[in-house]
Motif scaffolding. Structure first.
Motif, PDB file in Angstrom:
ATOM      1  N   TRP A  84      59.482  36.436   7.481  1.00  0.00           N
ATOM      2  CA  TRP A  84      60.735  35.931   8.051  1.00  0.00           C
ATOM      3  C   TRP A  84      61.415  34.939   7.126  1.00  0.00           C
ATOM      4  O   TRP A  84      60.758  34.120   6.501  1.00  0.00           O
TER       5      TRP A  84
ATOM      6  N   GLY B 242      72.373  32.925  12.847  1.00  0.00           N
ATOM      7  CA  GLY B 242      71.404  33.930  13.283  1.00  0.00           C
ATOM      8  C   GLY B 242      71.451  35.164  12.399  1.00  0.00           C
ATOM      9  O   GLY B 242      70.420  35.669  11.951  1.00  0.00           O
TER      10      GLY B 242
ATOM     11  N   LEU C 279      68.429  36.340   9.883  1.00  0.00           N
ATOM     12  CA  LEU C 279      67.720  37.572  10.240  1.00  0.00           C
ATOM     13  C   LEU C 279      68.299  38.788   9.535  1.00  0.00           C
ATOM     14  O   LEU C 279      68.015  39.926   9.909  1.00  0.00           O
TER      15      LEU C 279
ATOM     16  N   LYS D  62      61.393  42.660  18.757  1.00  0.00           N
ATOM     17  CA  LYS D  62      61.751  41.249  18.602  1.00  0.00           C
ATOM     18  C   LYS D  62      63.135  41.108  17.979  1.00  0.00           C
ATOM     19  O   LYS D  62      63.953  40.300  18.419  1.00  0.00           O
ATOM     20  N   VAL D  63      63.368  41.898  16.919  1.00  0.00           N
ATOM     21  CA  VAL D  63      64.657  41.813  16.224  1.00  0.00           C
ATOM     22  C   VAL D  63      65.787  42.252  17.159  1.00  0.00           C
ATOM     23  O   VAL D  63      66.847  41.641  17.205  1.00  0.00           O
TER      24      VAL D  63
ATOM     25  N   ALA E 195      66.597  39.519  19.528  1.00  0.00           N
ATOM     26  CA  ALA E 195      67.419  38.499  18.871  1.00  0.00           C
ATOM     27  C   ALA E 195      68.870  38.970  18.786  1.00  0.00           C
ATOM     28  O   ALA E 195      69.810  38.203  19.010  1.00  0.00           O
TER      29      ALA E 195
ATOM     30  N   ILE F 244      70.571  38.534  22.100  1.00  0.00           N
ATOM     31  CA  ILE F 244      70.935  37.148  22.367  1.00  0.00           C
ATOM     32  C   ILE F 244      72.196  36.765  21.578  1.00  0.00           C
ATOM     33  O   ILE F 244      73.135  36.177  22.120  1.00  0.00           O
TER      34      ILE F 244
END
Lengths: 237, 291
Positions: free
Chosen positions: A124, B148, B152, B175-176, B179, B182
């Protein structure tokens, strides 16, 4: 900056003296299926060996590769990779699917596609650095794609697509390579290029597990072969 | 001519509207590119509808509409993510269930108060009515969305075009995706102020779709998308000011006009180049594919 790996933990180190891959009594059944896709399969791949998986379509070759790649849930301890559980060291394993599910219309260059092979090392929030770019460039050159580096992936031919995915596998610098019929649908020239790269990988000490239909090449290109038949496996002499 | 262009912005409310439009464009048009490329265009519209109960509650209980909208859309995004985690419920099904349920909740609350009249600006937006506090919140939302995306970016990119490889290296597409949900919820809340619940999807999708016609590279696509969104807001505001029309509608129709122009440009280009030759788009004079 701290390293945050995708799997949420540090990469495990290889267990000394453990083989690259050990599968013990692995059975897998897909939801709703009548029979096991894999039926008590056991096989071992020593470090640096080249293992061929042969047999008809639907015999379980791809299922085994997917299970080792961590794409299918496996019972604990049935599959050990360098002595560790599946998923303990993602950077050490790479997998090339028979038919990739890449969205080839996505706006991304060949170079960046190959760069995604470095992501497992970055984790990440980290961006690729000069060392990553050097590794990507080398991988592109080894597969003759350097001149196509800036090309959008939508503009690649089928053979070039396959070479780009192989270049990504090289860029990942994995030790255990899982290839599902990487030569099908390639023209003769590309096949030779890919085989040459596979031989180089062998010389570098990589371990190769490859599903293949090219039975005439088994002895020249592999150290051992396993025949799959309806989920059962036996070693070929 | 110049005075004609400058006149509207002598008013404080028009200046605020312009600044607000700028922030909304930044938040929506960037995340919209990912929605378009991942074929999730429907999501923007759905999320916009889910904020209804939040806004209605905020209205009746006198707290900031943004806060209500934000809470509702985050709740919906979480609900969609949670429902579609199980294999038996696909994401589009989860979206369909959650968004209609939330919208109905909003209508229920409204009808219990016997008041539908106050809500035209929620349904159709009111960029002219943006306050100083709204601008601050919009700026915060735009910052979070851009940050964000920046943080990402490589994961959003990889899971968009090759989720299988992401799984092989242990990167969870779920998970991505969550995100992204959101971030999208945040962008939606920003857009509602400008164009309202019913037209929000237009600011997420139309500029991104326009950009996708004009360029084949991801970063330029996001920049063009923001530019198109801002241009649409500007044209929409002028039209609204001089013709005295609803600003939400003029903004969306301006975006539609941009999209139609881009379609024209794209097909004119295709006319000049052989289809699928690939040489022009890549910019590389290399002839390997032209065999």
């Amino acid at each position: 900056m701290i390293h945050l790996g995708y799997a949420g933990r540090h990469h495990a180190h290889p267990v000394p003296a453990a083989p690259a891959l050990e599968v013990r009594n692995l059975s897998i059944r897909y939801a709703g299926a009548e029979e096991d896709a894999l039926d008590r399969v056991s096989l071992t791949a020593e470090i640096g060996s080249r293992i061929a998986l042969v047999g008809p379509n639907g015999a379980g070759k791809s299922t085994l590769l997917k299970a080792v790649a961590g794409l299918l849930p496996t019972p604990p301890d049935r599959v050990r990779i360098y002595g560790n559980a599946v998923g303990a060291c993602h950077h050490r394993v790479t997998y090339l699917e028979q038919r990739s599910e890449v969205d080839w219309h996505f706006p991304i260059t060949v170079e960046r596609l190959v760069m995604t092979g470095r992501y497992v090392h970055l984790g990440w929030f980290h961006r690729p650095g000069p060392e990553d770019r050097r590794i990507v460039l080398t991988a592109l050159e080894r597969l003759g794609l350097a001149s196509l580096a800036k090309r959008q992936i939508r503009n690649l031919s089928g053979g070039q697509q396959q070479r780009a995915l192989l270049a990504r596998a090289l860029a990942q610098e994995a030790d255990l390579l899982l290839f599902d019929e990487p030569l099908t649908a390639l023209d003769f020239e590309t096949q030779e290029a890919v085989l040459a790269v596979l031989r180089e990988l062998h010389q570098e000490g990589k371990t190769l597990l490859m599903a293949t239909h090219e039975l005439d090449r088994l002895e020249a290109d592999f150290d051992a072969a396993y025949r799959f038949d309806r989920g059962r496996v036996r070693p070929l002499a | 001519m110049i005075s004609l262009l400058l006149e509207p912005f002598e008013f404080g409310f028009m200046q605020r509207a312009l600044l607000g439009a700028c922030l909304v464009s930044l938040a929506c048009a960037t995340i919209g590119v990912f929605l378009v490329l991942r074929r999730m265009a429907f999501l923007g519209d759905a999320l916009a509808h889910t904020v209804m109960p939040g806004i209605v509650l905020a209205h009746f209980h006198q707290f900031n509409l943004f806060v209500g909208a934000l809470a509702a859309s985050l709740l919906a995004a979480t609900g969609i993510g949670w429902l579609s985690r199980r294999e038996s419920i696909r994401e589009d099904t989860a979206i369909g269930i959650v968004f209609t349920g939330m919208f109905a909740l909003g209508i229920l609350y409204m009808s219990s108060r016997r008041s539908f009249r106050d809500f035209t600006h929620i349904l159709f937006g009111n960029v002219i009515g943006i306050t100083g506090l709204d601008l601050l919140i919009l700026a915060a939302v735009a910052t979070v969305v851009l940050l964000g995306i920046l943080l990402l970016f490589k994961e959003l990119e990889l899971t968009s075009f090759d989720p299988r490889y992401a799984a092989v290296i242990g990167l969870s597409s779920g998970k991505v995706r969550f995100a992204l949900l959101i971030l999208c919820a945040l962008a939606v809340v920003a857009a509602i102020q400008a164009v309202g619940v019913l037209l929000t999807a237009a600011l997420l999708i139309t500029p991104a779709a326009t950009a996708a016609q004009l360029t084949r590279r991801l970063l330029p696509m996001m920049i063009v998308s923001v530019a198109v969104a801002f241009l649409s807001c500007l044209i929409g505001l002028y039209t609204s000011y001089y013709a005295d029309l609803a600003s939400g509608a003029t903004i969306v129709l301006a975006a539609l006009a941009c999209f139609l122009v881009s379609l024209g440009i794209a097909s004119a280009r295709r006319g000049r180049v052989q289809p699928d030759s690939g040489v022009r788009e890549s910019g590389a004079p290399e002839s390997n594919t032209a065999r």
